[in-house]
Design a protein around this motif. Sequence first.
Motif, PDB file in Angstrom:
ATOM      1  N   THR A  42       0.826  -1.204   0.000  1.00  0.00           N
ATOM      2  CA  THR A  42       0.000   0.000   0.000  1.00  0.00           C
ATOM      3  C   THR A  42       0.866   1.262   0.000  1.00  0.00           C
ATOM      4  N   VAL A  43       1.859   1.300   0.888  1.00  0.00           N
ATOM      5  CA  VAL A  43       2.693   2.498   1.019  1.00  0.00           C
ATOM      6  C   VAL A  43       3.572   2.712  -0.203  1.00  0.00           C
ATOM      7  N   VAL A  44       4.262   1.646  -0.642  1.00  0.00           N
ATOM      8  CA  VAL A  44       5.171   1.782  -1.785  1.00  0.00           C
ATOM      9  C   VAL A  44       4.399   2.078  -3.064  1.00  0.00           C
ATOM     10  N   ALA A  45       3.323   1.318  -3.296  1.00  0.00           N
ATOM     11  CA  ALA A  45       2.531   1.559  -4.501  1.00  0.00           C
ATOM     12  C   ALA A  45       1.908   2.951  -4.460  1.00  0.00           C
ATOM     13  N   GLY A  46       1.432   3.356  -3.279  1.00  0.00           N
ATOM     14  CA  GLY A  46       0.828   4.676  -3.176  1.00  0.00           C
ATOM     15  C   GLY A  46       1.809   5.783  -3.525  1.00  0.00           C
ATOM     16  N   MET A  47       3.041   5.628  -3.058  1.00  0.00           N
ATOM     17  CA  MET A  47       4.051   6.646  -3.320  1.00  0.00           C
ATOM     18  C   MET A  47       4.428   6.693  -4.797  1.00  0.00           C
ATOM     19  N   ILE A  48       4.717   5.532  -5.373  1.00  0.00           N
ATOM     20  CA  ILE A  48       5.194   5.488  -6.764  1.00  0.00           C
ATOM     21  C   ILE A  48       4.069   5.776  -7.747  1.00  0.00           C
TER      22      ILE A  48
END
Length: 300
Positions: free
Chosen positions: A107-113
């Motif tokens: 969630t965090v990594v995909a949200g950022m990228i």
Amino acid sequence: MTEHMRKGLGVPSPYGDHLWLDIRHLGEQHIRHKLREVDEICQSFLGIDPVHQLIPVRPTQHYSMGGVRTNKDGAAYGLKGLFSAGESACWDMHGFNRLGGNSLAETVVAGMIIGGKIVEFLKGTETTFSTAAIRDVMSKQTSRITDLVACTRGRENPYAVRNAMFDSIMKGAGIFRNGADLQTCVDELQEILGRARQVGLRSNGKGANPELTMALKIEGMVKLALCVAYGALQRTESRGAHTREDFPARNDRDWLKRTLATWKGADTLPTLDYEPATAVFELPPGDRGYGGGKIIPMEG
């Protein structure tokens, strides 16, 4: 749990067989403070106190290791302007074996990228929307709701259809799978899909109506169940969380590829296509270290 229930050691209930979990020996202090979430779930959803009572437990599915197929930017295949991120996307972060707790990273990594890629897309695109197309979609959905309320398509109970789907996939496409049970599951789900296309309402459909909500969703739910079961039937190997008792080996030679499922018209089965993973992976995934099956390596 599955092995014990297969041996007939499950406890019958209106919701299917379960086992008993006993944590009473841990004591009230430990349960109330160290296992607070377990305590709250038991009391709020089951109406039992785990300090003094047994907890009914059974295997279940909590995550789909798939979703809308996207490229590395989170852009969906074949539909410009649609992005998917986190647990709704097949983005290749965890593949076939996303372990518990990794959803936070996804969630965090995909949200950022992907959030950044969406901004880039919007800045570089002159996007216009056809109001006629929007009105057309609204009209179709309004007609669909009207038909459900009037029961013009049929009188199948959407909750009964959901329960039939649940029972079928729990028996045939659970933690341990085999060809015979998966085939039975696929056959049953095709019949259940026909029922899902014939649901109607007992209520008037007005207001915040859970029956209407279920009726609108049930066909898509059964289609997703068929994607899981039919894709698992065709995949003659074990990989990650996909465990075939009749094909225990992980077969990188033939199956290091993703299953892509699409639906066409009134079909009762999805069309399955395959995308080689070797276009992304320079090296095949490592041995997961459990499951007991051998690895059939890639050729060359």
